[in-house]
Scaffold this motif. Sequence first.
Motif, PDB file in Angstrom:
ATOM      1  N   SER A   1       0.849  -1.101  -0.101  1.00 39.40           N
ATOM      2  CA  SER A   1      -0.053  -0.067  -0.032  1.00 39.40           C
ATOM      3  C   SER A   1       0.836   1.211  -0.049  1.00 39.40           C
ATOM      4  O   SER A   1       2.050   1.213   0.646  1.00 39.40           O
ATOM      5  N   LYS A   2       0.296   2.310  -0.636  1.00 40.67           N
ATOM      6  CA  LYS A   2       1.205   3.533  -0.983  1.00 40.67           C
ATOM      7  C   LYS A   2       1.526   4.050   0.450  1.00 40.67           C
ATOM      8  O   LYS A   2       0.631   4.400   1.416  1.00 40.67           O
ATOM      9  N   PRO A   3       2.782   4.191   0.703  1.00 39.93           N
ATOM     10  CA  PRO A   3       3.336   5.091   1.993  1.00 39.93           C
ATOM     11  C   PRO A   3       2.752   6.457   2.046  1.00 39.93           C
ATOM     12  O   PRO A   3       2.561   7.171   0.887  1.00 39.93           O
ATOM     13  N   ALA A   4       2.541   6.712   3.503  1.00 39.98           N
ATOM     14  CA  ALA A   4       1.872   8.025   3.460  1.00 39.98           C
ATOM     15  C   ALA A   4       2.844   9.253   3.091  1.00 39.98           C
ATOM     16  O   ALA A   4       2.508  10.363   2.887  1.00 39.98           O
ATOM     17  N   ALA A   5       4.152   8.878   3.230  1.00 38.76           N
ATOM     18  CA  ALA A   5       4.952   9.935   3.004  1.00 38.76           C
ATOM     19  C   ALA A   5       4.829  10.185   1.507  1.00 38.76           C
ATOM     20  O   ALA A   5       5.610  11.495   0.967  1.00 38.76           O
ATOM     21  N   ILE A   6       4.336   9.661   0.631  1.00 36.45           N
ATOM     22  CA  ILE A   6       4.478   9.714  -0.760  1.00 36.45           C
ATOM     23  C   ILE A   6       3.277  10.584  -1.410  1.00 36.45           C
ATOM     24  O   ILE A   6       1.950  10.459  -1.032  1.00 36.45           O
ATOM     25  N   SER A   7       3.406  11.604  -2.174  1.00 33.50           N
ATOM     26  CA  SER A   7       2.412  12.626  -2.672  1.00 33.50           C
ATOM     27  C   SER A   7       1.421  11.880  -3.327  1.00 33.50           C
ATOM     28  O   SER A   7       1.923  10.731  -3.812  1.00 33.50           O
ATOM     29  N   ARG A   8       0.232  11.909  -3.325  1.00 32.96           N
ATOM     30  CA  ARG A   8      -0.868  11.414  -4.264  1.00 32.96           C
ATOM     31  C   ARG A   8      -0.691  11.391  -5.562  1.00 32.96           C
ATOM     32  O   ARG A   8      -1.234  10.267  -6.297  1.00 32.96           O
ATOM     33  N   SER A   9       0.053  12.229  -5.856  1.00 31.43           N
ATOM     34  CA  SER A   9       0.192  12.449  -7.628  1.00 31.43           C
ATOM     35  C   SER A   9       1.500  11.726  -8.006  1.00 31.43           C
ATOM     36  O   SER A   9       2.584  12.323  -8.120  1.00 31.43           O
ATOM     37  N   ILE A  10       1.512  10.633  -8.135  1.00 28.56           N
ATOM     38  CA  ILE A  10       2.749   9.877  -8.877  1.00 28.56           C
ATOM     39  C   ILE A  10       1.879   9.196 -10.258  1.00 28.56           C
ATOM     40  O   ILE A  10       1.459   8.097 -10.138  1.00 28.56           O
ATOM     41  N   PRO A  11       2.022  10.009 -11.332  1.00 23.76           N
ATOM     42  CA  PRO A  11       1.353   9.499 -12.285  1.00 23.76           C
ATOM     43  C   PRO A  11       1.533   7.944 -12.970  1.00 23.76           C
ATOM     44  O   PRO A  11       0.580   7.155 -12.970  1.00 23.76           O
ATOM     45  N   LEU A  12       2.669   7.810 -13.035  1.00 22.19           N
ATOM     46  CA  LEU A  12       2.927   6.439 -13.586  1.00 22.19           C
ATOM     47  C   LEU A  12       2.624   5.313 -12.761  1.00 22.19           C
ATOM     48  O   LEU A  12       1.890   4.396 -13.276  1.00 22.19           O
ATOM     49  N   GLN A  13       2.870   5.415 -11.356  1.00 25.67           N
ATOM     50  CA  GLN A  13       2.550   4.381 -10.651  1.00 25.67           C
ATOM     51  C   GLN A  13       1.009   4.207 -10.491  1.00 25.67           C
ATOM     52  O   GLN A  13       0.528   3.194 -10.398  1.00 25.67           O
ATOM     53  N   ASP A  14       0.175   5.196 -10.441  1.00 29.56           N
ATOM     54  CA  ASP A  14      -1.045   5.513 -10.333  1.00 29.56           C
ATOM     55  C   ASP A  14      -1.800   4.761 -11.478  1.00 29.56           C
ATOM     56  O   ASP A  14      -2.574   3.873 -11.304  1.00 29.56           O
ATOM     57  N   ALA A  15      -1.145   5.012 -12.810  1.00 23.05           N
ATOM     58  CA  ALA A  15      -1.719   4.355 -13.830  1.00 23.05           C
ATOM     59  C   ALA A  15      -1.318   2.962 -13.923  1.00 23.05           C
ATOM     60  O   ALA A  15      -2.323   2.045 -14.319  1.00 23.05           O
ATOM     61  N   ILE A  16      -0.097   2.579 -13.464  1.00 27.67           N
ATOM     62  CA  ILE A  16      -0.058   0.944 -13.203  1.00 27.67           C
ATOM     63  C   ILE A  16      -0.853   0.251 -12.216  1.00 27.67           C
ATOM     64  O   ILE A  16      -1.646  -0.886 -12.613  1.00 27.67           O
ATOM     65  N   ASP A  17      -1.200   0.900 -11.151  1.00 27.98           N
ATOM     66  CA  ASP A  17      -2.276   0.228 -10.232  1.00 27.98           C
ATOM     67  C   ASP A  17      -3.637   0.121 -10.727  1.00 27.98           C
ATOM     68  O   ASP A  17      -4.291  -0.468 -10.615  1.00 27.98           O
ATOM     69  N   ASP A  18      -3.977   1.174 -11.623  1.00 26.80           N
ATOM     70  CA  ASP A  18      -5.284   1.147 -12.302  1.00 26.80           C
ATOM     71  C   ASP A  18      -5.426   0.408 -13.129  1.00 26.80           C
ATOM     72  O   ASP A  18      -6.514  -0.552 -13.332  1.00 26.80           O
ATOM     73  N   ALA A  19      -4.339  -0.207 -13.825  1.00 27.84           N
ATOM     74  CA  ALA A  19      -4.210  -1.011 -14.914  1.00 27.84           C
ATOM     75  C   ALA A  19      -4.472  -2.588 -14.375  1.00 27.84           C
ATOM     76  O   ALA A  19      -5.120  -3.312 -14.650  1.00 27.84           O
ATOM     77  N   LYS A  20      -3.833  -2.572 -13.145  1.00 27.04           N
ATOM     78  CA  LYS A  20      -3.801  -4.043 -12.368  1.00 27.04           C
ATOM     79  C   LYS A  20      -5.221  -4.048 -11.922  1.00 27.04           C
ATOM     80  O   LYS A  20      -5.873  -5.276 -11.935  1.00 27.04           O
ATOM     81  N   ARG A  21      -5.619  -3.096 -11.516  1.00 28.08           N
ATOM     82  CA  ARG A  21      -7.191  -3.354 -10.929  1.00 28.08           C
ATOM     83  C   ARG A  21      -8.251  -3.740 -11.972  1.00 28.08           C
ATOM     84  O   ARG A  21      -9.015  -4.711 -11.714  1.00 28.08           O
TER      85      ARG A  21
END
Length: 615
Positions: free
Chosen positions: A557-577
């Motif tokens: 799960s995404k660490p709290a220290a990371i900003s919500r806006s990581i476009p590439l990782q978010d896109a990868i997670d969305d593709a997995k879902r």
Amino acid sequence: MKTNSTNARLVVIAGPEKGATYPLTSDTFRIGRDPRNELAVAHVSVSREHCIITREGTGYLIRDLDSHNGTKVNDLRVQEQPLKDGDYVAVGGTVLRFLTSDDIVFEDRPTDDTVTLSLNHLHPQLAAADQGALLRVSSMLHSFHALYRGRGSSVKSRLERYLLSLILDIIPASRGAILLYEETLDEPSSFSVDDHQAPTHQPVSISPKLVKRVLSEGCGLVVEGAAQSAETAPDTAASSLLLAPLEIREEACGLIYLEGRAFSESHLQLLVAVAQVASMAMENAFHVEWLETENQRLEAELYPDHHMIGESAPLRDLQRNIARAAQANATVLILGETGTGKELVARAIHQNSPRSGKPFVAVNCAALPETLLESELFGFEKGSFTGAMAQKKGKLELAEGGTVFLDEIGEVPLQIQVKLLRVLQERQLERVGGTQPVKLDIRLVAATNRNLEDEVRAGRFRPDLFYRLNVVTLKTPALRDRPSDIIPLAMHFAARFGQQCARRISGISPEAQAYLSHYEWPGNIRELENAVERAVVLGTDDIIQLEDLPESIREISKPAAISRSIPLQDAIDDAKRGAITRAFEQSRGDHAAAAKALGVHPNYLYRLMRNLGMR
């Protein structure tokens, strides 16, 4: 000390008046900054009335006059002290040599054409050129700047080479050597040779009779006709030998040896004078080496060598316990999860113990079958089983005087546990097929990732062996219990693997650091090391990025220290879902069928869905 007071004098060997000579013709001789002193030194380091030298019967006494920087004799600060021939007096930045004028004592020329000069006497009328050369040698030897120009060799050995070079510059010799002896005169403990302008090096062979004579009588020698002498090795290039003793701590324990075509008595005078100056410099070099060795020993006690990266509280506690346990001879049991560095702890205990100069033998008890483990540990006798063609010593015997590390001690079969118990109790063993006990002097360090108390209760581990092993217990902390050490360890591994792969790794991105710190590391340091090595091998940037890390780390799960806006990782997670949702729709909610459609293990799919926040 009795001196010839009629020609006592001070020679300035360092300072503004360097080279000047001051005869001590009156009963008192004052030194200070005031011009009214017999020796006026115009320097702020010298007091107005610094010290006074007075005649006391047939000798002289120096007394400090409460000077600001003090008066030193032979590098020791004194208040009042008798002076003896050859003493060095330091007043601020000025260094003086106190000399008396006893005549040279020559023996009658022996039948072997040898001239002898006593080391304790110096001729007052050295030639002007020789006096200048002696002053040069004196000032350069007592300037320790020259001794520290080269690193990688000892102060003493650098001084020997430097001294030989100076001597060969002022005395016409083809080559020379410096020999130092410790206990016997059979073999020198230190041997330095310099072939002056020689195209090839030739071995030096010196007569033991000459060595014993020089050292026992404390005299310098000129040996004529050395090439034909039975006492010396043949050498067509040398027809004369020159030898002078070196006194260290008032004992003749070395000598300077020169070969040449023809040496005169004046050369012997000069060499004996140089030997007197060099003896003090070499004594200082011995003292410096002792101080360096003592400093290294004290630093090793304060900062034990453990090669452990990190500053967390659990790691500091472990390091302190290692330092304490290393100095004892007790058996140590190291507990900890797989990959926490138990062997590293065992090596640190050995390296910081009195046994560090002896072998460290590590045995992985889980990697060997029972029959092979027994012969590896205890050795075997010739003919004890098929294939035993000769006697073989086991690991325990090979570690004599050192440390044996038994990794995964919990995997040892019960039959071998009995034999290990005897090793710990009796400090002896019997080889496989043998009948004679073999005495052992070893320290045993064992490690396991099992709970040995549970193993004892289950009957898989002998309780008597457990109590013998459980003398000093150290526990290696899991990596999740020392999160502040994760990034320093990762940086250390990145630099090491970058060097191995000829890649420049300058750092780890903030996003990758956040994921590394947030991961629980079930495989501990070994898993972290493997993850960083993969990132270095597969990465393309000089900074390790999040996508370079293994998928198991990126799926948490995404660490709290990371900003919500990581476009590439978010896109990868969305593709997995999306892929998981479609697989469940096609399999009509069957988890096993969905995992098969995705090409993953059902357990992995459970973990992936949990990390992605899916139900």
